[in-house]
Design a protein around this motif. Structure first.
Motif, PDB file in Angstrom:
ATOM      1  N   MET A   1       0.855  -1.188   0.000  1.00 19.30           N
ATOM      2  CA  MET A   1       0.000   0.000   0.000  1.00 19.30           C
ATOM      3  C   MET A   1       0.887   1.232   0.000  1.00 19.30           C
ATOM      4  SD  MET A   1      -3.312  -0.803   0.130  1.00 19.30           S
ATOM      5  CE  MET A   1      -4.219   0.438   1.043  1.00 19.30           C
ATOM      6  N   ASN A   2       0.693   2.107  -0.990  1.00 17.98           N
ATOM      7  CA  ASN A   2       1.436   3.350  -1.076  1.00 17.98           C
ATOM      8  C   ASN A   2       1.056   4.254   0.094  1.00 17.98           C
ATOM      9  OD1 ASN A   2       2.289   6.067  -1.941  1.00 17.98           O
ATOM     10  ND2 ASN A   2       2.710   5.053  -3.903  1.00 17.98           N
ATOM     11  N   THR A   3       2.057   4.849   0.759  1.00 13.54           N
ATOM     12  CA  THR A   3       1.764   5.690   1.929  1.00 13.54           C
ATOM     13  C   THR A   3       0.908   6.906   1.561  1.00 13.54           C
ATOM     14  OG1 THR A   3       3.882   6.836   1.611  1.00 13.54           O
ATOM     15  CG2 THR A   3       3.833   5.008   3.184  1.00 13.54           C
ATOM     16  N   ALA A   4       0.989   7.331   0.305  1.00 16.92           N
ATOM     17  CA  ALA A   4       0.158   8.462  -0.134  1.00 16.92           C
ATOM     18  C   ALA A   4      -1.321   8.124  -0.016  1.00 16.92           C
ATOM     19  CB  ALA A   4       0.513   8.824  -1.576  1.00 16.92           C
ATOM     20  N   THR A   5      -1.658   6.842  -0.134  1.00 19.14           N
ATOM     21  CA  THR A   5      -3.051   6.412   0.008  1.00 19.14           C
ATOM     22  C   THR A   5      -3.580   6.760   1.395  1.00 19.14           C
ATOM     23  OG1 THR A   5      -2.706   4.580  -1.527  1.00 19.14           O
ATOM     24  CG2 THR A   5      -4.606   4.435  -0.071  1.00 19.14           C
ATOM     25  N   PHE A   6      -2.798   6.462   2.421  1.00 19.60           N
ATOM     26  CA  PHE A   6      -3.234   6.752   3.789  1.00 19.60           C
ATOM     27  C   PHE A   6      -3.293   8.252   4.043  1.00 19.60           C
ATOM     28  CE2 PHE A   6      -0.805   2.670   4.098  1.00 19.60           C
ATOM     29  CZ  PHE A   6      -1.904   1.849   4.297  1.00 19.60           C
ATOM     30  N   GLU A   7      -2.289   8.970   3.559  1.00 18.01           N
ATOM     31  CA  GLU A   7      -2.255  10.413   3.790  1.00 18.01           C
ATOM     32  C   GLU A   7      -3.468  11.100   3.163  1.00 18.01           C
ATOM     33  OE1 GLU A   7       1.531  12.577   3.482  1.00 18.01           O
ATOM     34  OE2 GLU A   7       2.426  10.650   2.915  1.00 18.01           O
ATOM     35  N   LEU A   8      -3.719  10.807   1.893  1.00 20.86           N
ATOM     36  CA  LEU A   8      -4.849  11.424   1.210  1.00 20.86           C
ATOM     37  C   LEU A   8      -6.171  11.034   1.859  1.00 20.86           C
ATOM     38  CD1 LEU A   8      -3.737  11.020  -2.521  1.00 20.86           C
ATOM     39  CD2 LEU A   8      -3.944  13.149  -1.231  1.00 20.86           C
ATOM     40  N   SER A   9      -6.293   9.777   2.297  1.00 22.67           N
ATOM     41  CA  SER A   9      -7.518   9.319   2.954  1.00 22.67           C
ATOM     42  C   SER A   9      -7.766  10.095   4.246  1.00 22.67           C
ATOM     43  CB  SER A   9      -7.434   7.822   3.254  1.00 22.67           C
ATOM     44  OG  SER A   9      -7.351   7.072   2.070  1.00 22.67           O
ATOM     45  N   ILE A  10      -6.705  10.352   5.002  1.00 19.62           N
ATOM     46  CA  ILE A  10      -6.850  11.113   6.251  1.00 19.62           C
ATOM     47  C   ILE A  10      -7.260  12.556   5.964  1.00 19.62           C
ATOM     48  CG2 ILE A  10      -5.571  12.070   8.216  1.00 19.62           C
ATOM     49  CD1 ILE A  10      -3.940   9.474   8.236  1.00 19.62           C
ATOM     50  N   TYR A  11      -6.631  13.167   4.974  1.00 17.48           N
ATOM     51  CA  TYR A  11      -6.985  14.550   4.630  1.00 17.48           C
ATOM     52  C   TYR A  11      -8.445  14.653   4.190  1.00 17.48           C
ATOM     53  CZ  TYR A  11      -1.931  15.396   4.628  1.00 17.48           C
ATOM     54  OH  TYR A  11      -0.611  15.490   4.985  1.00 17.48           O
ATOM     55  N   ILE A  12      -8.851  13.722   3.362  1.00 17.33           N
ATOM     56  CA  ILE A  12     -10.234  13.733   2.877  1.00 17.33           C
ATOM     57  C   ILE A  12     -11.201  13.453   4.026  1.00 17.33           C
ATOM     58  CG2 ILE A  12     -11.877  12.515   1.385  1.00 17.33           C
ATOM     59  CD1 ILE A  12      -9.486  12.138  -0.565  1.00 17.33           C
ATOM     60  N   GLY A  13     -10.797  12.531   4.936  1.00 13.20           N
ATOM     61  CA  GLY A  13     -11.620  12.263   6.109  1.00 13.20           C
ATOM     62  C   GLY A  13     -11.787  13.491   6.986  1.00 13.20           C
ATOM     63  N   LEU A  14     -10.744  14.307   7.111  1.00  6.59           N
ATOM     64  CA  LEU A  14     -10.837  15.545   7.891  1.00  6.59           C
ATOM     65  C   LEU A  14     -11.830  16.520   7.256  1.00  6.59           C
ATOM     66  CD1 LEU A  14      -7.061  16.097   8.781  1.00  6.59           C
ATOM     67  CD2 LEU A  14      -8.908  15.517  10.367  1.00  6.59           C
ATOM     68  N   VAL A  15     -11.825  16.555   5.919  1.00  5.82           N
ATOM     69  CA  VAL A  15     -12.796  17.410   5.222  1.00  5.82           C
ATOM     70  C   VAL A  15     -14.211  16.894   5.476  1.00  5.82           C
ATOM     71  CG1 VAL A  15     -13.576  18.266   2.984  1.00  5.82           C
ATOM     72  CG2 VAL A  15     -11.125  18.064   3.459  1.00  5.82           C
ATOM     73  N   PHE A  16     -14.389  15.575   5.409  1.00  7.73           N
ATOM     74  CA  PHE A  16     -15.695  14.980   5.710  1.00  7.73           C
ATOM     75  C   PHE A  16     -16.160  15.396   7.103  1.00  7.73           C
ATOM     76  CE2 PHE A  16     -15.188  10.993   2.819  1.00  7.73           C
ATOM     77  CZ  PHE A  16     -15.293  11.818   1.719  1.00  7.73           C
ATOM     78  N   CYS A  17     -15.260  15.213   8.069  1.00  5.87           N
ATOM     79  CA  CYS A  17     -15.584  15.517   9.460  1.00  5.87           C
ATOM     80  C   CYS A  17     -15.980  16.985   9.612  1.00  5.87           C
ATOM     81  CB  CYS A  17     -14.391  15.183  10.352  1.00  5.87           C
ATOM     82  SG  CYS A  17     -14.746  15.224  12.110  1.00  5.87           S
ATOM     83  N   SER A  18     -15.247  17.874   8.941  1.00 10.27           N
ATOM     84  CA  SER A  18     -15.571  19.306   8.993  1.00 10.27           C
ATOM     85  C   SER A  18     -16.950  19.580   8.428  1.00 10.27           C
ATOM     86  CB  SER A  18     -14.515  20.105   8.213  1.00 10.27           C
ATOM     87  OG  SER A  18     -13.227  19.889   8.736  1.00 10.27           O
ATOM     88  N   MET A  19     -17.300  18.868   7.356  1.00 11.10           N
ATOM     89  CA  MET A  19     -18.614  19.048   6.750  1.00 11.10           C
ATOM     90  C   MET A  19     -19.728  18.683   7.728  1.00 11.10           C
ATOM     91  SD  MET A  19     -18.947  20.223   3.633  1.00 11.10           S
ATOM     92  CE  MET A  19     -20.506  19.480   3.162  1.00 11.10           C
ATOM     93  N   TYR A  20     -19.568  17.577   8.438  1.00 10.97           N
ATOM     94  CA  TYR A  20     -20.574  17.166   9.417  1.00 10.97           C
ATOM     95  C   TYR A  20     -20.728  18.222  10.506  1.00 10.97           C
ATOM     96  CZ  TYR A  20     -20.757  12.411   7.516  1.00 10.97           C
ATOM     97  OH  TYR A  20     -20.952  11.320   6.703  1.00 10.97           O
ATOM     98  N   ILE A  21     -19.617  18.745  11.002  1.00  8.82           N
ATOM     99  CA  ILE A  21     -19.670  19.734  12.075  1.00  8.82           C
ATOM    100  C   ILE A  21     -20.299  21.036  11.585  1.00  8.82           C
ATOM    101  CG2 ILE A  21     -18.261  21.134  13.631  1.00  8.82           C
ATOM    102  CD1 ILE A  21     -16.289  18.787  13.739  1.00  8.82           C
ATOM    103  N   ILE A  22     -19.937  21.462  10.366  1.00  9.91           N
ATOM    104  CA  ILE A  22     -20.519  22.684   9.797  1.00  9.91           C
ATOM    105  C   ILE A  22     -22.028  22.548   9.653  1.00  9.91           C
ATOM    106  CG2 ILE A  22     -20.641  24.092   7.697  1.00  9.91           C
ATOM    107  CD1 ILE A  22     -17.613  23.530   7.345  1.00  9.91           C
ATOM    108  N   VAL A  23     -22.468  21.384   9.170  1.00  7.68           N
ATOM    109  CA  VAL A  23     -23.911  21.140   9.043  1.00  7.68           C
ATOM    110  C   VAL A  23     -24.581  21.222  10.405  1.00  7.68           C
ATOM    111  CG1 VAL A  23     -25.636  19.368   8.518  1.00  7.68           C
ATOM    112  CG2 VAL A  23     -23.778  19.802   6.919  1.00  7.68           C
ATOM    113  N   GLY A  24     -23.926  20.696  11.453  1.00  7.53           N
ATOM    114  CA  GLY A  24     -24.482  20.757  12.800  1.00  7.53           C
ATOM    115  C   GLY A  24     -24.701  22.175  13.272  1.00  7.53           C
ATOM    116  N   PHE A  25     -23.787  23.090  12.911  1.00  4.81           N
ATOM    117  CA  PHE A  25     -23.934  24.481  13.320  1.00  4.81           C
ATOM    118  C   PHE A  25     -24.961  25.230  12.458  1.00  4.81           C
ATOM    119  CE2 PHE A  25     -19.669  23.913  15.301  1.00  4.81           C
ATOM    120  CZ  PHE A  25     -19.990  24.392  16.567  1.00  4.81           C
TER     121      PHE A  25
END
Length: 481
Positions: free
Chosen positions: A394-418
């Motif tokens: 597994m290329n390490t870039a796969t994990f890095e990009l997945s984490i960054y995208i997951g952070l964006v997802f998480c931010s979207m959920y929190i923004i919707v909550g507000f």
């Protein structure tokens, strides 16, 4: 004699009318409930000693109890998401040990979702008859046990069967957790708390690649002769992805049943006990100062099963189902199912392939092209006729990009909550679903990096899952939820 009878009838009728009049005075009108919701912001209430459940919930306030319950439900939800999506990281690393083709990986990745589709209705029915807490406790424990067994699978058939069985029981909390969360919060804060609880879906998409990044590069090679397997890191990841559900199971042992379910079952005293606890924690007041002393019985109570026979079970399921496909619930049933199909098909169904897509794009050498072409190129046999060498790195870039995208997802959920209190559920749903849907169409047409970005935005429609479930809680009576 007749005069005595008339006198008795007169007294009886007078007392009956007086009782009904007092009941009308005590039980608040819907307009009073709206006023209470506005006054709740100022910390004031007009709560009678006999109240409806919504009024009684408003009297408990909003505070530490609701936040702790949201964290518990969020942990369970995160466990469900991590177990559902973990195969996206497990299968690329397991393809050599299990001799998997791309098609077989697709079938295996679909197992958790096929289990949810086949059994969610049963779990929902069971939760509406036996209780939300009971269903989650029972199903989470069994799911974790079978997940551990799946990590020792020697070949694809046993892995598929054990994974499917684990997913069948994982469908229990998946079907119930949103309802369990929503029913512990008063009507004033329900949308917000469910939206924030849904942010744990985004947190799960961050934690899963982080845990995968931590475990998969570990060089584990432990031979287990009687199973004819070598225990490698991907097997450990199968267990690790189920840890949130295991922790959630332990914490849920100390949590009560949903007050709305207890009230619907006619267990008013048990319901009041939960409400007093909520009031005491939120208000920091003794439980005996809780103003509501009794609850108005719900007109639609959960019907207890008269028998445990198969006939009784099927009859109960039929009775629970028919109203969903008759007016006035029919239109809401089809609308909610249509929206949920799109949301979960995108956020879960497509996300399973996201690590594979990222890994293929990161390892791709050549000109930019569409995602499907890149995936096909990595499966081709060399022209000299020799077989392709199995590569499960597994290329390490796969994990890095997945984490960054997951952070964006998480931010979207929190923004919707507000934003939900200011924009409303309908406008948010229309805006996000339209925008992400267009990005999904663009991802199919774009090339390489641009396609990955659009594909990631496409999956952000998952931020609407919590809002859709909040709408469901409002639209459907407790016994059909």
């Amino acid at each position: 004699m007749r005069s005595s009878v008339r006198a008795v009838d007169f007294i009886r009728n007078y007392l009956l009318k007086r009782h009904l009049a007092m009941k009308k005075e005590i039980v608040m009108k819907p307009s009073d409930l709206v006023s209470n919701i506005k006054m709740e912001k100022k910390g004031k209430f007009l709560v009678p000693s006999i109240a409806t459940l919504d009024e009684a919930m408003l009297a408990t306030g909003f505070g530490i109890y609701n936040i702790l319950h949201m964290l518990l439900s969020g942990l369970i939800l995160m466990g469900v998401i991590m177990q559902s999506l973990s195969l996206g990281y497990v299968l690329p690393a397991a393809q050599c040990d299990l001799n998997l083709t791309l098609q077989q990986r697709g079938w295996l990745a679909a197992i958790p979702f096929s289990a949810i589709i086949l059994t969610s209705y049963f779990w929902g029915w069971l939760a509406d008859t036996k209780g939300r807490r009971f269903v989650m406790l029972f199903s989470m424990l069994i799911s974790a046990v079978f997940a551990v067994l799946a990590s020792f699978s020697p070949e694809i058939i046993s892995f598929a069967i054990l994974t499917f069985t684990s997913a069948v029981f994982m469908a229990g909390p998946s079907s119930v957790v949103y309802t369990y969360l929503g029913e512990f919060t008063n009507i004033r804060h329900r949308d917000k708390i469910v939206a924030f609880g849904s942010s744990f879906v985004g947190i799960g998409t961050v934690v899963l690649p982080a845990v995968s990044w931590l475990i998969l590069p570990i060089n584990i090679s432990l031979p287990i002769s009687f199973l004819n397997i070598t225990y490698r890191s991907w097997r450990l990841l199968v267990i690790a992805s189920n840890l949130p559900l295991a922790v959630g199971f332990v914490l849920l042992l100390f949590a009560p049943e949903s007050p709305k379910f207890l009230n619907a079952c006619g267990q008013q005293e048990a319901c009041l006990k939960v409400l007093r606890q909520m009031y005491s924690v939120n208000k920091r007041m003794p439980q005996d100062t809780y103003p509501v002393k009794s609850l108005v019985e719900e007109t639609q109570a959960v019907k207890a099963m008269e028998s445990n026979s198969l006939t009784a079970v099927l009859k109960s399921m039929r009775d629970q189902t028919e109203p969903l496909f008759r007016p006035p619930l029919l239109k809401w049933t089809f609308l909610i199912c249509f929206i949920q199909f799109g949301l979960f098909g995108t956020t879960n169904g497509f996300y399973v392939w996201f690590p594979t897509i990222l890994n293929s794009v990161a390892n791709h050498e050549g000109s930019e092209t569409r995602i499907c072409d890149i995936l096909n190129a990595h499966q081709k046999v060399p022209s000299n006729g020799t077989e392709t060498i199995c590569d499960d790195t597994m290329n390490t870039a796969t994990f890095e990009l997945s984490i960054y995208i997951g952070l964006v997802f998480c931010s979207m959920y929190i923004i919707v909550g507000f934003l939900v209190d200011f924009m409303g559920k309908k406008l948010i749903l229309l805006t996000i679903l339209t925008g992400t849907g267009l990005c999904g169409i663009g991802a199919h047409l774009a090339h390489s990096q641009a396609a990955v970005v659009l594909f990631a935005i496409f999956q952000m429609c998952g931020a609407c899952i919590g809002l859709t479930n909040a709408v469901t809680v409002e639209l459907f009576p407790t016994k059909y939820r």
